[in-house]
Design a protein around this motif. Structure first.
Motif, PDB file in Angstrom:
ATOM      1  N   GLY A  15       0.794  -1.219   0.000  1.00 50.68           N
ATOM      2  CA  GLY A  15       0.000   0.000   0.000  1.00 50.68           C
ATOM      3  C   GLY A  15       0.828   1.271   0.000  1.00 50.68           C
ATOM      4  N   GLY A  16       2.102   1.121   0.221  1.00 50.71           N
ATOM      5  CA  GLY A  16       2.989   2.273   0.257  1.00 50.71           C
ATOM      6  C   GLY A  16       3.460   2.692  -1.121  1.00 50.71           C
ATOM      7  N   SER A  17       4.382   3.659  -1.116  1.00 55.32           N
ATOM      8  CA  SER A  17       4.880   4.239  -2.366  1.00 55.32           C
ATOM      9  C   SER A  17       6.403   4.315  -2.369  1.00 55.32           C
ATOM     10  CB  SER A  17       4.324   5.658  -2.555  1.00 55.32           C
ATOM     11  OG  SER A  17       2.923   5.649  -2.650  1.00 55.32           O
ATOM     12  N   LEU A  18       6.947   4.279  -3.537  1.00 56.11           N
ATOM     13  CA  LEU A  18       8.375   4.522  -3.757  1.00 56.11           C
ATOM     14  C   LEU A  18       8.516   5.258  -5.081  1.00 56.11           C
ATOM     15  CD1 LEU A  18      10.175   1.136  -2.918  1.00 56.11           C
ATOM     16  CD2 LEU A  18      10.401   3.282  -1.664  1.00 56.11           C
ATOM     17  N   ARG A  19       9.568   6.061  -5.192  1.00 53.78           N
ATOM     18  CA  ARG A  19       9.907   6.681  -6.463  1.00 53.78           C
ATOM     19  C   ARG A  19      11.305   6.253  -6.855  1.00 53.78           C
ATOM     20  NH1 ARG A  19      10.492  12.942  -8.564  1.00 53.78           N
ATOM     21  NH2 ARG A  19      12.404  12.862  -7.320  1.00 53.78           N
ATOM     22  N   LEU A  20      11.403   5.597  -7.963  1.00 56.50           N
ATOM     23  CA  LEU A  20      12.692   5.197  -8.500  1.00 56.50           C
ATOM     24  C   LEU A  20      13.192   6.280  -9.454  1.00 56.50           C
ATOM     25  CD1 LEU A  20      12.075   1.438  -9.356  1.00 56.50           C
ATOM     26  CD2 LEU A  20      12.715   2.476  -7.164  1.00 56.50           C
ATOM     27  N   SER A  21      14.492   6.481  -9.442  1.00 54.52           N
ATOM     28  CA  SER A  21      15.132   7.416 -10.359  1.00 54.52           C
ATOM     29  C   SER A  21      16.206   6.681 -11.141  1.00 54.52           C
ATOM     30  CB  SER A  21      15.775   8.577  -9.600  1.00 54.52           C
ATOM     31  OG  SER A  21      14.833   9.295  -8.849  1.00 54.52           O
ATOM     32  N   LEU A  82      10.193   6.619 -11.946  1.00 51.59           N
ATOM     33  CA  LEU A  82       9.065   5.697 -11.878  1.00 51.59           C
ATOM     34  C   LEU A  82       8.426   5.863 -10.504  1.00 51.59           C
ATOM     35  CD1 LEU A  82       7.531   3.425 -13.401  1.00 51.59           C
ATOM     36  CD2 LEU A  82       8.924   1.802 -12.072  1.00 51.59           C
ATOM     37  N   GLN A  83       7.265   6.486 -10.493  1.00 49.10           N
ATOM     38  CA  GLN A  83       6.528   6.651  -9.250  1.00 49.10           C
ATOM     39  C   GLN A  83       5.620   5.451  -9.072  1.00 49.10           C
ATOM     40  OE1 GLN A  83       6.620   9.191  -6.836  1.00 49.10           O
ATOM     41  NE2 GLN A  83       5.282   7.795  -5.711  1.00 49.10           N
ATOM     42  N   MET A  84       5.810   4.757  -7.969  1.00 54.33           N
ATOM     43  CA  MET A  84       5.061   3.522  -7.707  1.00 54.33           C
ATOM     44  C   MET A  84       4.190   3.718  -6.479  1.00 54.33           C
ATOM     45  SD  MET A  84       8.047   0.723  -8.492  1.00 54.33           S
ATOM     46  CE  MET A  84       8.969   1.116  -7.003  1.00 54.33           C
ATOM     47  N   ASN A  85       2.896   3.676  -6.671  1.00 56.78           N
ATOM     48  CA  ASN A  85       1.935   3.835  -5.587  1.00 56.78           C
ATOM     49  C   ASN A  85       1.153   2.544  -5.379  1.00 56.78           C
ATOM     50  OD1 ASN A  85       2.673   6.584  -5.404  1.00 56.78           O
ATOM     51  ND2 ASN A  85       1.153   7.157  -6.931  1.00 56.78           N
TER      52      ASN A  85
END
Length: 127
Positions: A15-21, A82-85
């Motif tokens: 349920g959380g989020s991460l942003r990959l660069s 890449l924004q992952m929600n």
């Protein structure tokens, strides 16, 4: 020498989020479509998302991440995001960015269309 360096991976709860660069060097970033792939343990590398070479360009996502992931790029910074929600346990994998020289608007989705690859960043989603 071309380098693609990913960052932003880590451990997150479902349920959380991460942003990959992914930051590129050694290439003319604006002529490359940028894609993200992932590889889970024991599975083949699979396509996740792609953005065409222009910043306001076309995007395409694999079905399993549509509506949860977004992809964007900053050509001045030579970086793709890449924004992952709403992360799920099945999103757990090593994530790789890749560069494909293309015409404007193209969104390559096959592994062999990409020339350059990063080393990957690990994403672990705990349930």
């Amino acid at each position: 020498q071309v380098q693609l360096v990913e960052s932003g991976g880590g451990l997150v709860q479902a349920g959380g989020s991460l942003r990959l660069s992914c930051t590129a060097s050694g290439l003319t970033f604006s002529v490359y479509a940028m894609g993200w792939f992932r590889q889970a343990p024991g599975k083949e590398r699979e396509f996740v998302a792609v953005i065409s070479r222009d910043e306001r360009g076309n995007t395409y996502f694999t079905d399993s991440v549509k509506g949860r992931f977004t992809i964007s790029r900053d050509n001045a910074k030579k970086t793709v995001y890449l924004q992952m929600n709403s992360l799920k346990s099945e999103d757990t994998a090593d994530y790789y960015c890749a560069a494909a020289a293309t015409v404007f608007g193209a969104t390559p989705r096959k592994h062999d269309e990409y020339t350059y690859w990063g080393q990957g960043t690990q994403v672990t989603v705990s349930s």
